[in-house]
Scaffold this motif. Structure first.
Motif, PDB file in Angstrom:
ATOM      1  N   GLN A 195     -43.064 -31.311   1.576  1.00  0.00           N
ATOM      2  CA  GLN A 195     -43.330 -32.407  -0.088  1.00  0.00           C
ATOM      3  C   GLN A 195     -44.679 -32.799  -0.295  1.00  0.00           C
ATOM      4  O   GLN A 195     -45.537 -33.769   0.393  1.00  0.00           O
ATOM      5  CB  GLN A 195     -42.151 -33.696  -0.230  1.00  0.00           C
ATOM      6  CG  GLN A 195     -41.376 -32.806  -0.879  1.00  0.00           C
ATOM      7  CD  GLN A 195     -41.686 -32.777  -1.857  1.00  0.00           C
ATOM      8  OE1 GLN A 195     -42.318 -32.836  -2.980  1.00  0.00           O
ATOM      9  NE2 GLN A 195     -40.172 -32.202  -2.646  1.00  0.00           N
ATOM     10  N   SER A 196     -45.578 -32.397  -1.168  1.00  0.00           N
ATOM     11  CA  SER A 196     -46.599 -32.647  -2.084  1.00  0.00           C
ATOM     12  C   SER A 196     -46.234 -33.616  -3.052  1.00  0.00           C
ATOM     13  O   SER A 196     -47.178 -33.432  -3.412  1.00  0.00           O
ATOM     14  CB  SER A 196     -48.118 -31.600  -2.063  1.00  0.00           C
ATOM     15  OG  SER A 196     -47.349 -30.529  -2.317  1.00  0.00           O
ATOM     16  N   TRP A 197     -45.621 -33.768  -3.076  1.00  0.00           N
ATOM     17  CA  TRP A 197     -46.070 -34.588  -4.523  1.00  0.00           C
ATOM     18  C   TRP A 197     -44.715 -35.524  -4.593  1.00  0.00           C
ATOM     19  O   TRP A 197     -45.186 -36.609  -4.906  1.00  0.00           O
ATOM     20  CB  TRP A 197     -44.315 -33.468  -6.107  1.00  0.00           C
ATOM     21  CG  TRP A 197     -45.328 -32.573  -5.648  1.00  0.00           C
ATOM     22  CD1 TRP A 197     -46.211 -31.699  -5.834  1.00  0.00           C
ATOM     23  CD2 TRP A 197     -44.446 -31.774  -6.807  1.00  0.00           C
ATOM     24  NE1 TRP A 197     -46.800 -30.836  -6.163  1.00  0.00           N
ATOM     25  CE2 TRP A 197     -45.530 -30.511  -7.275  1.00  0.00           C
ATOM     26  CE3 TRP A 197     -43.385 -31.079  -7.659  1.00  0.00           C
ATOM     27  CZ2 TRP A 197     -45.890 -29.288  -8.121  1.00  0.00           C
ATOM     28  CZ3 TRP A 197     -43.727 -30.438  -8.748  1.00  0.00           C
ATOM     29  CH2 TRP A 197     -44.395 -29.581  -8.676  1.00  0.00           C
ATOM     30  N   VAL A 198     -43.621 -35.760  -3.860  1.00  0.00           N
ATOM     31  CA  VAL A 198     -42.588 -37.351  -4.029  1.00  0.00           C
ATOM     32  C   VAL A 198     -42.084 -37.196  -2.323  1.00  0.00           C
ATOM     33  O   VAL A 198     -42.069 -36.275  -1.221  1.00  0.00           O
ATOM     34  CB  VAL A 198     -41.383 -36.943  -5.394  1.00  0.00           C
ATOM     35  CG1 VAL A 198     -41.901 -36.877  -6.188  1.00  0.00           C
ATOM     36  CG2 VAL A 198     -40.275 -35.426  -4.901  1.00  0.00           C
ATOM     37  N   GLU A 253     -47.618 -25.880  -3.124  1.00  0.00           N
ATOM     38  CA  GLU A 253     -46.840 -26.408  -3.196  1.00  0.00           C
ATOM     39  C   GLU A 253     -44.770 -27.536  -2.236  1.00  0.00           C
ATOM     40  O   GLU A 253     -45.730 -26.416  -1.243  1.00  0.00           O
ATOM     41  CB  GLU A 253     -46.543 -25.445  -4.201  1.00  0.00           C
ATOM     42  CG  GLU A 253     -45.367 -24.059  -3.239  1.00  0.00           C
ATOM     43  CD  GLU A 253     -46.479 -23.305  -3.366  1.00  0.00           C
ATOM     44  OE1 GLU A 253     -47.743 -22.815  -3.188  1.00  0.00           O
ATOM     45  OE2 GLU A 253     -45.954 -21.882  -2.646  1.00  0.00           O
ATOM     46  N   SER A 254     -44.480 -28.040  -3.030  1.00  0.00           N
ATOM     47  CA  SER A 254     -43.459 -28.380  -2.028  1.00  0.00           C
ATOM     48  C   SER A 254     -42.590 -27.366  -1.622  1.00  0.00           C
ATOM     49  O   SER A 254     -42.108 -26.414  -2.673  1.00  0.00           O
ATOM     50  CB  SER A 254     -42.843 -29.166  -3.092  1.00  0.00           C
ATOM     51  OG  SER A 254     -43.931 -30.645  -2.838  1.00  0.00           O
ATOM     52  N   THR A 285     -48.406 -42.421  -3.659  1.00  0.00           N
ATOM     53  CA  THR A 285     -48.341 -42.641  -4.972  1.00  0.00           C
ATOM     54  C   THR A 285     -46.739 -43.586  -5.342  1.00  0.00           C
ATOM     55  O   THR A 285     -45.798 -43.094  -4.726  1.00  0.00           O
ATOM     56  CB  THR A 285     -47.961 -40.953  -5.325  1.00  0.00           C
ATOM     57  OG1 THR A 285     -48.964 -40.390  -4.955  1.00  0.00           O
ATOM     58  CG2 THR A 285     -47.613 -40.814  -6.477  1.00  0.00           C
ATOM     59  N   GLU A 313     -41.242 -25.581  -5.640  1.00  0.00           N
ATOM     60  CA  GLU A 313     -41.099 -26.445  -6.555  1.00  0.00           C
ATOM     61  C   GLU A 313     -42.400 -26.179  -7.736  1.00  0.00           C
ATOM     62  O   GLU A 313     -43.526 -26.063  -6.888  1.00  0.00           O
ATOM     63  CB  GLU A 313     -40.667 -27.878  -6.477  1.00  0.00           C
ATOM     64  CG  GLU A 313     -39.488 -27.922  -5.672  1.00  0.00           C
ATOM     65  CD  GLU A 313     -39.117 -29.557  -4.966  1.00  0.00           C
ATOM     66  OE1 GLU A 313     -40.743 -29.874  -5.975  1.00  0.00           O
ATOM     67  OE2 GLU A 313     -38.733 -29.716  -4.188  1.00  0.00           O
ATOM     68  N   VAL A 354     -48.560 -39.388  -0.900  1.00  0.00           N
ATOM     69  CA  VAL A 354     -46.936 -38.789  -1.740  1.00  0.00           C
ATOM     70  C   VAL A 354     -46.382 -40.642  -1.187  1.00  0.00           C
ATOM     71  O   VAL A 354     -45.987 -41.340  -1.851  1.00  0.00           O
ATOM     72  CB  VAL A 354     -46.184 -38.348  -0.474  1.00  0.00           C
ATOM     73  CG1 VAL A 354     -44.874 -38.730  -1.154  1.00  0.00           C
ATOM     74  CG2 VAL A 354     -47.103 -36.838  -1.556  1.00  0.00           C
ATOM     75  N   VAL A 410     -43.784 -26.533 -11.876  1.00  0.00           N
ATOM     76  CA  VAL A 410     -44.045 -27.329 -12.448  1.00  0.00           C
ATOM     77  C   VAL A 410     -42.801 -27.669 -13.227  1.00  0.00           C
ATOM     78  O   VAL A 410     -41.777 -27.128 -14.054  1.00  0.00           O
ATOM     79  CB  VAL A 410     -45.448 -27.526 -13.741  1.00  0.00           C
ATOM     80  CG1 VAL A 410     -45.345 -28.421 -15.174  1.00  0.00           C
ATOM     81  CG2 VAL A 410     -46.356 -28.419 -12.642  1.00  0.00           C
TER      82      VAL A 410
END
Length: 283
Positions: A119-122, A224-225, A182, A237, A179, A239
């Motif tokens: 996970q690079s987002w959440v 990307e995650s 954030t 995942e 992550v 956008v």
């Protein structure tokens, strides 16, 4: 496939067509000769090789048999089958509500034994607190204008976390340190999410790695995650869409990427220290 609405799908079809063309050329056959032997209209080879038509299983078997390339049949069929359902727009998935989306993955989770998540987002969904999940899904509902059945969707995702405690499932989780820094929701929700992360990371079934800020990235480049379900499927995942990868060669690339990212992550006490520092930074 009657029409191509995504440039990603079009590119995948074109790549598959190039592979079919290479097989034919390596066999020393012209498109006209292959079509004659296959009893096709001669334009069919052009449509397949230029990505204008998605090949059926029979088409691929015909190519590989006539070109004496049967060793590539299974890999090509897996690629073709994946293209049709690989690129699913988020809005299409979510138009019936977020709760349905959460329910839809239940069979996949139940049959998977080894989960590998980057996970690079959440924070990974299986490791999220309820308040953090609510904040994430609320943002999704707002950005994508989907039915706001947030409470039901959160309940489904929290119930899914039972899988962490049952059966012989194993979970290798990797997150980038940013992550943890954030803030999703408000500071209280984020602090609770990080505390929850420390708790679930101690479970016997879970291995949590954190890639620290400032880590040299000669390998393990941020991507990307994605989630790997055994060696059978990878979900990516984006956008605008949810990409499903089933082609063995592409799965192997994600396996390599996950191994490289794992190698630069820290675990155990060091990982907990980074999470604790993120909590302290919230004030």
């Amino acid at each position: 496939m009657c029409s191509v609405t995504s440039s990603g799908v079009q590119q995948a079809l074109q790549a598959l067509g190039r592979r079919l063309r290479e097989i034919r050329v390596d066999a020393g056959l012209t498109a006209r000769e292959l079509a004659r032997r296959a009893d096709w209209h001669e334009s069919k080879c052009s449509r397949l090789e230029n990505g204008r038509t998605s090949p059926s299983d029979v088409d691929i078997r015909t190519y590989t048999t006539l070109c004496d390339a049967q060793s590539q049949t299974a890999d090509l069929i897996a690629t073709a089958r994946g293209i049709e359902g690989a690129y699913i727009q988020w809005r299409r998935m979510e138009r019936a509500g977020l709760r349905r989306v959460q329910h839809s993955v239940a069979p996949l989770f139940e049959r998977t034994r080894r989960f590998r998540v980057y996970q690079s987002w959440v924070i990974p969904g299986l490791l999220q607190s309820a308040a953090y999940t609510r904040a994430v899904l609320s943002t999704v509902a707002h950005l994508r204008d989907v039915p706001g059945d947030i409470d039901d969707a959160v309940a489904v995702r929290m119930d899914r976390q039972r899988i962490l405690h049952t059966g012989d499932h194993r979970f290798a989780m990797l997150v980038e340190e940013w992550v943890l820094r954030t803030v999703i929701g408000d500071r209280d929700a984020m602090a609770g999410a990080l505390g929850h992360l420390i708790s679930v990371a101690s479970l016997p079934s879970v291995s949590l790695g954190v890639i620290p800020l400032g880590t040299p990235r000669g390998v393990g480049w941020p991507v990307e995650s994605f989630t790997m379900y055994d060696d059978a499927q990878v979900n990516v995942e984006l956008v605008s869409a949810h990409l499903t990868v089933t082609q063995p060669g592409e799965i192997a690339e994600y396996t390599k990427a996950f191994a490289e990212l794992s190698a630069i992550a820290v675990y155990g006490t060091r990982a907990r220290s980074i999470i604790s520092a993120a909590i302290d930074a919230l004030g």
